[in-house]
Design a protein around this motif. Structure first.
Motif, mmCIF file in Angstrom:
data_model
loop_
_atom_site.group_PDB
_atom_site.id
_atom_site.type_symbol
_atom_site.label_atom_id
_atom_site.label_comp_id
_atom_site.label_asym_id
_atom_site.label_seq_id
_atom_site.Cartn_x
_atom_site.Cartn_y
_atom_site.Cartn_z
ATOM 1 N N GLY A 138 2.944 38.238 59.902
ATOM 2 C CA GLY A 138 1.958 37.261 60.352
ATOM 3 C C GLY A 138 0.625 37.513 59.688
ATOM 4 N N SER A 139 -0.003 36.433 59.179
ATOM 5 C CA SER A 139 -1.201 36.597 58.350
ATOM 6 C C SER A 139 -2.457 36.032 58.999
ATOM 7 C CB SER A 139 -0.970 35.922 56.999
ATOM 8 O OG SER A 139 -0.748 34.531 57.195
ATOM 9 N N GLY A 140 -2.456 35.836 60.319
ATOM 10 C CA GLY A 140 -3.615 35.262 61.009
ATOM 11 C C GLY A 140 -4.698 36.289 61.297
ATOM 12 N N GLN A 141 -5.645 35.893 62.152
ATOM 13 C CA GLN A 141 -6.779 36.785 62.429
ATOM 14 C C GLN A 141 -6.352 38.050 63.164
ATOM 15 O OE1 GLN A 141 -6.589 33.664 63.693
ATOM 16 N NE2 GLN A 141 -7.050 33.655 65.880
ATOM 17 N N LEU A 142 -5.297 37.984 63.965
ATOM 18 C CA LEU A 142 -4.869 39.206 64.660
ATOM 19 C C LEU A 142 -4.320 40.209 63.653
ATOM 20 C CD1 LEU A 142 -3.167 37.658 67.849
ATOM 21 C CD2 LEU A 142 -5.523 38.469 67.580
ATOM 22 N N GLY A 143 -3.571 39.694 62.667
ATOM 23 C CA GLY A 143 -3.068 40.552 61.594
ATOM 24 C C GLY A 143 -4.218 41.152 60.798
ATOM 25 N N LYS A 144 -5.258 40.346 60.593
ATOM 26 C CA LYS A 144 -6.425 40.835 59.845
ATOM 27 C C LYS A 144 -7.070 42.011 60.581
ATOM 28 C CE LYS A 144 -10.730 39.287 57.777
ATOM 29 N NZ LYS A 144 -11.567 38.145 57.407
ATOM 30 N N PHE B 289 2.308 37.906 66.008
ATOM 31 C CA PHE B 289 2.600 36.691 66.782
ATOM 32 C C PHE B 289 4.007 36.781 67.329
ATOM 33 C CE2 PHE B 289 5.122 33.691 64.018
ATOM 34 C CZ PHE B 289 5.346 34.587 62.990
ATOM 35 N N GLU B 290 4.214 36.120 68.482
ATOM 36 C CA GLU B 290 5.457 36.344 69.213
ATOM 37 C C GLU B 290 6.586 35.440 68.774
ATOM 38 O OE1 GLU B 290 2.583 35.350 70.215
ATOM 39 O OE2 GLU B 290 2.612 34.342 72.154
ATOM 40 N N ASN B 291 6.323 34.579 67.787
ATOM 41 C CA ASN B 291 7.411 33.688 67.378
ATOM 42 C C ASN B 291 8.132 34.120 66.105
ATOM 43 O OD1 ASN B 291 7.450 31.921 69.618
ATOM 44 N ND2 ASN B 291 5.495 31.100 68.918
ATOM 45 N N VAL B 292 8.002 35.390 65.769
ATOM 46 C CA VAL B 292 8.850 35.967 64.719
ATOM 47 C C VAL B 292 10.305 35.772 65.174
ATOM 48 C CG1 VAL B 292 9.559 38.142 63.653
ATOM 49 C CG2 VAL B 292 7.133 37.719 64.117
ATOM 50 N N PRO B 293 11.154 35.157 64.341
ATOM 51 C CA PRO B 293 12.540 34.968 64.799
ATOM 52 C C PRO B 293 13.191 36.303 65.169
ATOM 53 C CG PRO B 293 12.128 33.746 62.765
ATOM 54 C CD PRO B 293 10.916 34.599 63.013
ATOM 55 N N VAL B 294 13.880 36.318 66.300
ATOM 56 C CA VAL B 294 14.501 37.564 66.763
ATOM 57 C C VAL B 294 15.496 38.069 65.723
ATOM 58 C CG1 VAL B 294 15.942 38.596 68.563
ATOM 59 C CG2 VAL B 294 14.128 36.988 69.182
ATOM 60 N N ALA C 291 12.353 38.625 72.249
ATOM 61 C CA ALA C 291 13.335 37.726 72.859
ATOM 62 C C ALA C 291 12.864 37.277 74.240
ATOM 63 C CB ALA C 291 14.689 38.416 72.951
ATOM 64 N N VAL C 292 12.287 38.211 75.005
ATOM 65 C CA VAL C 292 11.852 37.871 76.366
ATOM 66 C C VAL C 292 10.642 36.939 76.331
ATOM 67 C CG1 VAL C 292 10.812 38.831 78.463
ATOM 68 C CG2 VAL C 292 12.841 39.899 77.476
ATOM 69 N N SER C 293 9.690 37.212 75.438
ATOM 70 C CA SER C 293 8.443 36.449 75.514
ATOM 71 C C SER C 293 8.497 35.122 74.760
ATOM 72 C CB SER C 293 7.276 37.296 75.013
ATOM 73 O OG SER C 293 7.525 37.700 73.705
ATOM 74 N N GLN C 294 9.558 34.896 73.984
ATOM 75 C CA GLN C 294 9.631 33.640 73.235
ATOM 76 C C GLN C 294 10.070 32.455 74.089
ATOM 77 O OE1 GLN C 294 12.101 34.295 69.772
ATOM 78 N NE2 GLN C 294 10.445 35.373 68.708
ATOM 79 N N ASN D 23 1.087 35.194 84.850
ATOM 80 C CA ASN D 23 1.277 33.902 84.183
ATOM 81 C C ASN D 23 2.221 34.064 83.006
ATOM 82 O OD1 ASN D 23 0.973 31.301 83.073
ATOM 83 N ND2 ASN D 23 -0.853 31.915 81.922
ATOM 84 N N GLU D 24 1.844 34.901 82.056
ATOM 85 C CA GLU D 24 2.723 35.123 80.901
ATOM 86 C C GLU D 24 2.364 36.429 80.227
ATOM 87 O OE1 GLU D 24 2.372 32.275 77.734
ATOM 88 O OE2 GLU D 24 0.209 32.444 77.650
ATOM 89 N N ILE D 25 3.247 36.860 79.334
ATOM 90 C CA ILE D 25 2.978 38.079 78.566
ATOM 91 C C ILE D 25 2.926 37.717 77.089
ATOM 92 C CG2 ILE D 25 4.072 39.582 80.273
ATOM 93 C CD1 ILE D 25 6.491 39.837 78.431
ATOM 94 N N ALA D 26 2.226 38.541 76.326
ATOM 95 C CA ALA D 26 2.221 38.380 74.869
ATOM 96 C C ALA D 26 2.515 39.748 74.270
ATOM 97 C CB ALA D 26 0.880 37.859 74.386
ATOM 98 N N PRO D 27 3.565 39.858 73.449
ATOM 99 C CA PRO D 27 3.971 41.170 72.922
ATOM 100 C C PRO D 27 3.169 41.534 71.677
ATOM 101 C CG PRO D 27 5.483 39.504 72.135
ATOM 102 C CD PRO D 27 4.447 38.781 72.956
ATOM 103 N N ARG D 28 1.849 41.612 71.869
ATOM 104 C CA ARG D 28 0.965 41.802 70.713
ATOM 105 C C ARG D 28 -0.453 42.021 71.224
ATOM 106 N NH1 ARG D 28 -1.701 37.046 71.157
ATOM 107 N NH2 ARG D 28 -0.481 35.210 71.773
ATOM 108 N N VAL D 29 -1.336 42.337 70.268
ATOM 109 C CA VAL D 29 -2.764 42.320 70.583
ATOM 110 C C VAL D 29 -3.149 40.892 70.974
ATOM 111 C CG1 VAL D 29 -3.419 44.299 69.177
ATOM 112 C CG2 VAL D 29 -3.208 42.033 68.106
ATOM 113 N N HIS D 30 -4.259 40.754 71.705
ATOM 114 C CA HIS D 30 -4.517 39.467 72.373
ATOM 115 C C HIS D 30 -5.992 39.112 72.320
ATOM 116 C CE1 HIS D 30 -4.470 36.737 75.994
ATOM 117 N NE2 HIS D 30 -3.310 36.412 75.450
#
Ligand code: ATP
Ligand code: MG
Length: 370
Positions: free
Chosen positions: A20-26, A81-86, A106-109, A277-284
Protein backbone atom coordinates in the motif's frame (compact mmCIF):
# COMPACT_ATOMS: atom_id res chain seq x y z
CA UNK A 1 3.63 -27.08 1.05
CA UNK A 2 6.33 -25.01 2.65
CA UNK A 3 6.26 -24.10 6.35
CA UNK A 4 4.96 -20.59 7.10
CA UNK A 5 7.87 -18.18 7.34
CA UNK A 6 8.83 -17.14 10.86
CA UNK A 7 10.46 -14.01 12.12
CA UNK A 8 12.98 -13.10 14.77
CA UNK A 9 14.28 -9.68 15.74
CA UNK A 10 15.34 -7.75 12.64
CA UNK A 11 18.46 -5.61 12.82
CA UNK A 12 19.29 -2.27 11.21
CA UNK A 13 19.29 -2.24 7.38
CA UNK A 14 16.76 -5.07 7.28
CA UNK A 15 14.03 -4.33 4.73
CA UNK A 16 10.45 -3.77 5.85
CA UNK A 17 8.03 -4.48 3.00
CA UNK A 18 4.87 -2.37 3.05
CA UNK A 19 1.80 -3.19 0.97
CA UNK A 20 0.00 0.00 0.00
CA UNK A 21 1.40 3.36 -1.09
CA UNK A 22 -0.89 5.85 0.72
CA UNK A 23 -0.12 8.27 3.54
CA UNK A 24 -0.16 5.54 6.19
CA UNK A 25 2.51 3.66 4.23
CA UNK A 26 4.48 6.90 3.96
CA UNK A 27 4.43 7.52 7.72
CA UNK A 28 5.29 3.86 8.39
CA UNK A 29 8.27 4.13 6.04
CA UNK A 30 9.43 7.34 7.72
CA UNK A 31 9.27 5.69 11.16
CA UNK A 32 11.13 2.63 9.85
CA UNK A 33 13.81 4.88 8.40
CA UNK A 34 14.41 6.50 11.79
CA UNK A 35 15.20 3.07 13.24
CA UNK A 36 17.74 2.32 10.53
CA UNK A 37 15.54 0.03 8.48
CA UNK A 38 15.15 0.20 4.75
CA UNK A 39 11.69 0.01 3.24
CA UNK A 40 10.18 -1.37 0.07
CA UNK A 41 6.67 -0.17 -0.73
CA UNK A 42 4.43 -2.17 -3.07
CA UNK A 43 1.42 -0.30 -4.42
CA UNK A 44 -1.01 -0.59 -7.29
CA UNK A 45 -0.24 3.03 -8.06
CA UNK A 46 2.42 5.58 -7.18
CA UNK A 47 1.14 7.05 -3.89
CA UNK A 48 2.78 9.30 -1.29
CA UNK A 49 4.75 6.43 0.28
CA UNK A 50 6.85 6.14 -2.89
CA UNK A 51 8.34 9.56 -2.09
CA UNK A 52 10.10 8.27 1.04
CA UNK A 53 10.58 4.51 0.61
CA UNK A 54 14.07 3.12 -0.07
CA UNK A 55 12.56 1.15 -2.97
CA UNK A 56 9.15 0.75 -4.53
CA UNK A 57 7.26 -1.44 -6.96
CA UNK A 58 4.04 -0.88 -8.85
CA UNK A 59 2.02 -4.04 -9.18
CA UNK A 60 -1.42 -5.42 -8.73
CA UNK A 61 -2.35 -7.16 -5.48
CA UNK A 62 -3.49 -10.12 -7.54
CA UNK A 63 -0.23 -10.61 -9.47
CA UNK A 64 1.47 -13.44 -7.59
CA UNK A 65 4.55 -13.17 -9.84
CA UNK A 66 5.03 -9.46 -8.96
CA UNK A 67 4.39 -10.22 -5.29
CA UNK A 68 7.04 -12.98 -5.43
CA UNK A 69 9.62 -10.48 -6.73
CA UNK A 70 8.69 -8.14 -3.88
CA UNK A 71 8.87 -10.94 -1.28
CA UNK A 72 12.37 -11.87 -2.44
CA UNK A 73 13.57 -8.36 -1.55
CA UNK A 74 12.15 -7.90 1.94
CA UNK A 75 12.61 -9.40 5.42
CA UNK A 76 9.04 -8.93 6.65
CA UNK A 77 5.79 -7.78 5.04
CA UNK A 78 3.22 -5.52 6.63
CA UNK A 79 0.39 -3.45 5.17
CA UNK A 80 -1.23 -0.06 5.46
CA UNK A 81 -4.75 -0.95 4.32
CA UNK A 82 -7.11 -3.75 5.19
CA UNK A 83 -8.21 -4.64 1.70
CA UNK A 84 -5.06 -6.49 0.71
CA UNK A 85 -6.52 -9.69 -0.79
CA UNK A 86 -6.25 -12.50 1.75
CA UNK A 87 -4.93 -14.82 -0.97
CA UNK A 88 -2.07 -12.37 -1.62
CA UNK A 89 -1.20 -12.25 2.10
CA UNK A 90 -1.38 -16.03 2.38
CA UNK A 91 0.80 -16.44 -0.70
CA UNK A 92 3.45 -14.06 0.63
CA UNK A 93 3.36 -15.75 4.04
CA UNK A 94 4.75 -18.93 2.46
CA UNK A 95 8.10 -17.23 1.91
CA UNK A 96 8.30 -14.22 4.21
CA UNK A 97 6.65 -13.33 7.54
CA UNK A 98 3.42 -11.33 7.00
CA UNK A 99 2.45 -9.32 10.08
CA UNK A 100 -0.26 -8.86 11.19
CA UNK A 101 -1.20 -12.33 9.93
CA UNK A 102 -3.77 -13.04 7.22
CA UNK A 103 -6.43 -13.88 9.84
CA UNK A 104 -6.68 -10.23 10.91
CA UNK A 105 -7.27 -9.29 7.26
CA UNK A 106 -9.92 -11.93 6.73
CA UNK A 107 -11.84 -10.85 9.84
CA UNK A 108 -11.71 -7.11 9.22
CA UNK A 109 -12.49 -7.20 5.49
CA UNK A 110 -16.08 -8.26 6.01
CA UNK A 111 -18.25 -6.36 8.49
CA UNK A 112 -20.46 -9.36 9.16
CA UNK A 113 -17.51 -11.65 9.90
CA UNK A 114 -15.94 -8.88 12.00
CA UNK A 115 -19.02 -8.18 14.13
CA UNK A 116 -19.71 -11.89 14.55
CA UNK A 117 -16.11 -12.46 15.67
CA UNK A 118 -16.13 -9.59 18.19
CA UNK A 119 -19.51 -10.59 19.61
CA UNK A 120 -18.27 -14.19 19.72
CA UNK A 121 -15.49 -13.29 22.16
CA UNK A 122 -18.05 -11.62 24.44
CA UNK A 123 -17.56 -7.98 23.44
CA UNK A 124 -20.63 -5.80 22.71
CA UNK A 125 -21.35 -4.61 19.17
CA UNK A 126 -24.43 -2.77 17.85
CA UNK A 127 -27.37 -5.09 17.11
CA UNK A 128 -26.88 -6.15 13.49
CA UNK A 129 -28.17 -8.45 10.82
CA UNK A 130 -26.52 -9.64 7.62
CA UNK A 131 -28.34 -8.93 4.37
CA UNK A 132 -26.78 -11.07 1.66
CA UNK A 133 -29.64 -11.62 -0.79
CA UNK A 134 -33.21 -10.53 -1.49
CA UNK A 135 -34.40 -13.45 0.61
CA UNK A 136 -32.98 -11.70 3.72
CA UNK A 137 -34.89 -8.43 3.31
CA UNK A 138 -37.99 -9.50 5.25
CA UNK A 139 -35.92 -10.76 8.18
CA UNK A 140 -33.87 -7.53 8.16
CA UNK A 141 -37.07 -5.45 8.26
CA UNK A 142 -38.31 -7.50 11.20
CA UNK A 143 -34.96 -7.20 13.02
CA UNK A 144 -34.99 -3.43 12.59
CA UNK A 145 -38.58 -3.20 13.88
CA UNK A 146 -37.52 -5.16 16.97
CA UNK A 147 -34.53 -2.84 17.71
CA UNK A 148 -36.75 0.24 17.23
CA UNK A 149 -35.41 3.54 15.90
CA UNK A 150 -33.25 4.26 12.86
CA UNK A 151 -30.61 1.97 11.39
CA UNK A 152 -27.62 2.17 9.06
CA UNK A 153 -27.05 -0.12 6.12
CA UNK A 154 -23.37 -0.72 5.34
CA UNK A 155 -21.82 -2.75 2.54
CA UNK A 156 -20.12 -5.76 4.11
CA UNK A 157 -16.91 -5.12 2.18
CA UNK A 158 -14.80 -2.19 0.93
CA UNK A 159 -16.39 0.68 2.88
CA UNK A 160 -14.24 3.52 4.25
CA UNK A 161 -14.72 7.11 5.40
CA UNK A 162 -18.47 6.48 5.53
CA UNK A 163 -18.61 5.38 1.88
CA UNK A 164 -20.89 2.41 1.18
CA UNK A 165 -23.35 3.42 3.93
CA UNK A 166 -26.92 4.69 3.90
CA UNK A 167 -29.21 5.78 6.72
CA UNK A 168 -32.40 3.75 7.06
CA UNK A 169 -35.22 5.66 8.78
CA UNK A 170 -37.87 2.92 9.04
CA UNK A 171 -38.11 -0.82 8.28
CA UNK A 172 -40.04 0.06 5.13
CA UNK A 173 -36.86 1.74 3.78
CA UNK A 174 -34.60 -1.33 4.08
CA UNK A 175 -35.35 -2.72 0.61
CA UNK A 176 -34.75 0.56 -1.25
CA UNK A 177 -31.54 1.30 0.70
CA UNK A 178 -30.22 -2.16 -0.16
CA UNK A 179 -31.01 -1.58 -3.85
CA UNK A 180 -29.32 1.85 -3.69
CA UNK A 181 -26.14 0.16 -2.37
CA UNK A 182 -26.17 -2.13 -5.41
CA UNK A 183 -27.85 -5.18 -3.80
CA UNK A 184 -24.42 -6.37 -2.61
CA UNK A 185 -23.97 -8.21 0.72
CA UNK A 186 -24.59 -5.70 3.52
CA UNK A 187 -24.93 -5.42 7.26
CA UNK A 188 -27.92 -3.61 8.74
CA UNK A 189 -27.18 -2.23 12.19
CA UNK A 190 -29.03 -0.18 14.75
CA UNK A 191 -28.04 3.49 14.81
CA UNK A 192 -26.78 4.03 18.35
CA UNK A 193 -27.29 7.34 20.15
CA UNK A 194 -23.74 7.51 21.51
CA UNK A 195 -22.35 10.12 23.90
CA UNK A 196 -19.05 10.13 22.00
CA UNK A 197 -16.72 8.04 19.86
CA UNK A 198 -13.32 6.87 20.99
CA UNK A 199 -10.68 4.53 19.62
CA UNK A 200 -8.04 2.36 21.18
CA UNK A 201 -4.71 2.00 19.42
CA UNK A 202 -3.42 -1.27 20.77
CA UNK A 203 -0.04 -2.76 19.89
CA UNK A 204 0.89 -6.40 20.32
CA UNK A 205 4.45 -7.60 20.06
CA UNK A 206 5.72 -10.82 18.55
CA UNK A 207 5.98 -12.35 22.03
CA UNK A 208 2.36 -11.47 22.85
CA UNK A 209 2.84 -8.37 25.03
CA UNK A 210 0.00 -5.85 24.59
CA UNK A 211 0.28 -2.11 25.16
CA UNK A 212 -2.14 0.70 24.38
CA UNK A 213 -1.77 4.40 23.65
CA UNK A 214 -3.82 6.94 25.56
CA UNK A 215 -7.35 7.08 24.22
CA UNK A 216 -8.53 9.78 21.80
CA UNK A 217 -12.09 11.06 21.54
CA UNK A 218 -12.99 11.21 17.87
CA UNK A 219 -15.32 13.56 16.03
CA UNK A 220 -16.67 12.60 12.63
CA UNK A 221 -18.78 14.46 10.15
CA UNK A 222 -20.29 12.94 7.05
CA UNK A 223 -18.75 9.59 8.10
CA UNK A 224 -15.19 10.99 7.94
CA UNK A 225 -12.87 11.65 10.88
CA UNK A 226 -12.37 15.38 11.53
CA UNK A 227 -10.68 15.60 14.94
CA UNK A 228 -9.09 13.35 17.57
CA UNK A 229 -8.63 14.84 21.03
CA UNK A 230 -6.43 13.51 23.84
CA UNK A 231 -7.06 13.20 26.73
CA UNK A 232 -10.58 12.05 25.98
CA UNK A 233 -12.07 13.41 29.21
CA UNK A 234 -13.71 10.05 29.93
CA UNK A 235 -13.44 8.52 33.43
CA UNK A 236 -10.30 6.45 34.02
CA UNK A 237 -12.16 3.16 34.77
CA UNK A 238 -13.98 3.45 31.46
CA UNK A 239 -10.73 4.02 29.60
CA UNK A 240 -9.24 1.01 31.38
CA UNK A 241 -12.18 -1.09 30.22
CA UNK A 242 -11.75 0.17 26.64
CA UNK A 243 -8.05 -0.76 26.70
CA UNK A 244 -8.90 -4.19 28.02
CA UNK A 245 -11.48 -4.84 25.27
CA UNK A 246 -8.97 -3.87 22.57
CA UNK A 247 -6.31 -6.08 24.12
CA UNK A 248 -8.71 -9.03 24.14
CA UNK A 249 -9.42 -8.55 20.43
CA UNK A 250 -5.69 -8.30 19.60
CA UNK A 251 -4.92 -11.45 21.54
CA UNK A 252 -7.87 -13.38 20.06
CA UNK A 253 -6.54 -12.55 16.57
CA UNK A 254 -2.98 -13.56 17.58
CA UNK A 255 -2.19 -10.11 16.27
CA UNK A 256 1.22 -8.47 15.78
CA UNK A 257 1.42 -4.70 15.22
CA UNK A 258 -0.94 -1.78 15.78
CA UNK A 259 -4.64 -2.61 15.86
CA UNK A 260 -7.22 0.21 15.93
CA UNK A 261 -10.49 -0.50 17.68
CA UNK A 262 -13.24 2.09 17.16
CA UNK A 263 -15.83 2.26 19.94
CA UNK A 264 -19.00 4.12 20.86
CA UNK A 265 -19.45 5.33 24.43
CA UNK A 266 -23.15 5.12 25.13
CA UNK A 267 -23.08 7.05 28.43
CA UNK A 268 -22.92 6.01 32.08
CA UNK A 269 -26.47 4.62 32.24
CA UNK A 270 -26.21 2.23 29.31
CA UNK A 271 -26.29 -1.50 30.01
CA UNK A 272 -23.09 -1.82 27.99
CA UNK A 273 -21.40 1.61 28.07
CA UNK A 274 -18.79 0.63 25.46
CA UNK A 275 -19.73 -0.90 22.12
CA UNK A 276 -17.17 -1.76 19.45
CA UNK A 277 -17.95 -0.23 16.04
CA UNK A 278 -15.17 -1.71 13.94
CA UNK A 279 -11.52 -2.67 13.92
CA UNK A 280 -8.74 -1.75 11.52
CA UNK A 281 -5.73 -4.11 11.30
CA UNK A 282 -3.28 -1.28 10.80
CA UNK A 283 -2.13 2.11 11.98
CA UNK A 284 -5.08 4.51 12.05
CA UNK A 285 -5.99 8.13 11.42
CA UNK A 286 -7.19 8.49 15.03
CA UNK A 287 -3.62 7.69 16.15
CA UNK A 288 -1.87 10.43 14.16
CA UNK A 289 -1.60 12.66 17.26
CA UNK A 290 0.91 10.12 18.68
CA UNK A 291 3.49 11.34 16.13
CA UNK A 292 4.08 14.51 18.14
CA UNK A 293 2.61 13.79 21.59
CA UNK A 294 4.16 10.41 22.49
CA UNK A 295 7.68 9.12 23.04
CA UNK A 296 7.14 6.29 20.51
CA UNK A 297 4.37 6.99 17.96
CA UNK A 298 1.93 4.49 16.46
CA UNK A 299 3.99 4.16 13.27
CA UNK A 300 7.19 3.37 15.13
CA UNK A 301 5.33 1.02 17.49
CA UNK A 302 3.97 -0.90 14.49
CA UNK A 303 7.40 -1.14 12.86
CA UNK A 304 8.95 -2.26 16.16
CA UNK A 305 6.29 -4.97 16.58
CA UNK A 306 6.62 -6.42 13.07
CA UNK A 307 10.42 -6.28 13.36
CA UNK A 308 10.25 -8.36 16.55
CA UNK A 309 11.43 -5.48 18.73
CA UNK A 310 10.15 -4.45 22.15
CA UNK A 311 7.33 -1.92 21.78
CA UNK A 312 9.09 0.88 23.65
CA UNK A 313 7.65 3.77 25.63
CA UNK A 314 4.19 4.72 24.30
CA UNK A 315 3.56 7.33 26.97
CA UNK A 316 2.10 10.73 26.12
CA UNK A 317 3.98 13.87 27.12
CA UNK A 318 1.51 16.47 25.77
CA UNK A 319 -2.18 17.06 25.27
CA UNK A 320 -3.01 16.95 21.59
CA UNK A 321 -5.71 17.70 19.11
CA UNK A 322 -5.33 16.18 15.65
CA UNK A 323 -7.26 17.89 12.85
CA UNK A 324 -7.48 16.38 9.41
CA UNK A 325 -6.88 18.57 6.38
CA UNK A 326 -9.47 17.36 3.91
CA UNK A 327 -9.69 18.44 0.28
CA UNK A 328 -8.96 22.14 -0.21
CA UNK A 329 -8.42 22.67 3.54
CA UNK A 330 -4.82 21.83 2.76
CA UNK A 331 -4.50 25.21 1.02
CA UNK A 332 -4.31 26.71 4.53
CA UNK A 333 -0.84 25.28 5.01
CA UNK A 334 1.02 28.62 4.90
CA UNK A 335 -1.01 29.87 7.88
CA UNK A 336 -0.74 26.54 9.73
CA UNK A 337 3.01 26.57 9.19
CA UNK A 338 3.26 29.53 11.58
CA UNK A 339 0.52 28.60 14.10
CA UNK A 340 1.80 28.17 17.69
CA UNK A 341 2.03 24.64 19.04
CA UNK A 342 1.13 23.23 15.65
CA UNK A 343 2.90 20.30 14.00
CA UNK A 344 2.07 20.25 10.30
CA UNK A 345 1.98 17.01 8.29
CA UNK A 346 1.38 17.20 4.54
CA UNK A 347 1.11 13.98 2.57
CA UNK A 348 2.26 15.47 -0.74
CA UNK A 349 -0.70 14.20 -2.78
CA UNK A 350 -0.91 15.83 -6.18
CA UNK A 351 -4.62 16.61 -6.29
CA UNK A 352 -6.84 17.97 -3.47
CA UNK A 353 -10.07 16.20 -4.36
CA UNK A 354 -13.19 16.64 -2.17
CA UNK A 355 -13.16 14.32 0.84
CA UNK A 356 -9.52 13.33 0.27
CA UNK A 357 -7.21 13.31 3.29
CA UNK A 358 -4.36 15.67 2.28
CA UNK A 359 -2.61 16.10 5.62
CA UNK A 360 -3.21 16.76 9.30
CA UNK A 361 -2.07 19.03 12.09
CA UNK A 362 -1.32 18.06 15.66
CA UNK A 363 -1.93 21.00 17.96
CA UNK A 364 -0.04 20.45 21.21
CA UNK A 365 -0.42 21.91 24.68
CA UNK A 366 1.19 20.97 28.00
CA UNK A 367 -0.05 17.69 29.44
CA UNK A 368 -2.79 18.30 31.98
CA UNK A 369 -2.43 16.53 35.38
CA UNK A 370 -4.13 13.11 35.48
P1 ATP B 1 -13.81 4.72 8.61
O1 ATP B 1 -13.10 4.02 7.53
O2 ATP B 1 -13.65 6.22 8.53
O3 ATP B 1 -13.57 4.21 9.98
P2 ATP B 1 -16.18 3.37 7.75
O4 ATP B 1 -16.63 3.79 6.43
O5 ATP B 1 -15.48 2.09 7.88
O6 ATP B 1 -15.37 4.54 8.38
P3 ATP B 1 -17.82 3.21 10.16
O7 ATP B 1 -16.67 3.42 11.05
O8 ATP B 1 -18.61 1.99 10.35
O9 ATP B 1 -17.48 3.32 8.63
O10 ATP B 1 -18.81 4.46 10.27
C1 ATP B 1 -18.36 5.80 10.10
C2 ATP B 1 -19.01 6.68 11.15
O11 ATP B 1 -20.46 6.63 11.03
C3 ATP B 1 -18.75 6.23 12.57
O12 ATP B 1 -17.50 6.69 13.04
C4 ATP B 1 -19.93 6.88 13.28
O13 ATP B 1 -19.74 8.28 13.44
C5 ATP B 1 -21.05 6.66 12.31
N1 ATP B 1 -21.71 5.35 12.60
C6 ATP B 1 -21.40 4.16 12.07
N2 ATP B 1 -22.14 3.16 12.57
C7 ATP B 1 -22.96 3.72 13.48
C8 ATP B 1 -24.00 3.23 14.35
N3 ATP B 1 -24.33 1.93 14.40
N4 ATP B 1 -24.63 4.13 15.15
C9 ATP B 1 -24.31 5.44 15.11
N5 ATP B 1 -23.36 5.98 14.32
C10 ATP B 1 -22.69 5.14 13.50
MG1 MG C 1 -14.84 3.59 11.20
Amino acid sequence: MSEPASTSRLGPRSVIGILGSGQLGKMLAQAAGRLGFRTHVYGDDAGPAFDVASAHSVGSFTSLARLDEFAANVDVVTYEFENVPVVAAEHLAKTVPVLPGPKALAVSQDRQVEKTFIRGIGIPVAPFMGLASAADVTAAEAAMAAWSGPAILKTARLGYDGKGQLPVATPADVASAWRDLGSVPCVLEQRLAFACEISVLAVRSLDGAVATFDIPRNEHSGGILRRSIVPSGLPAPLEAEARSLAGRIATALDYVGVLAVEMFYLGPDAATPLVVNEIAPRVHNSGHWTMDACVVCQFEAHIRAVAGWPLGDLSRHSNAEMRNLIGREVDEWPRLATAPGTCLHLYGKREARDGRKMGHVNVLSPRSPD
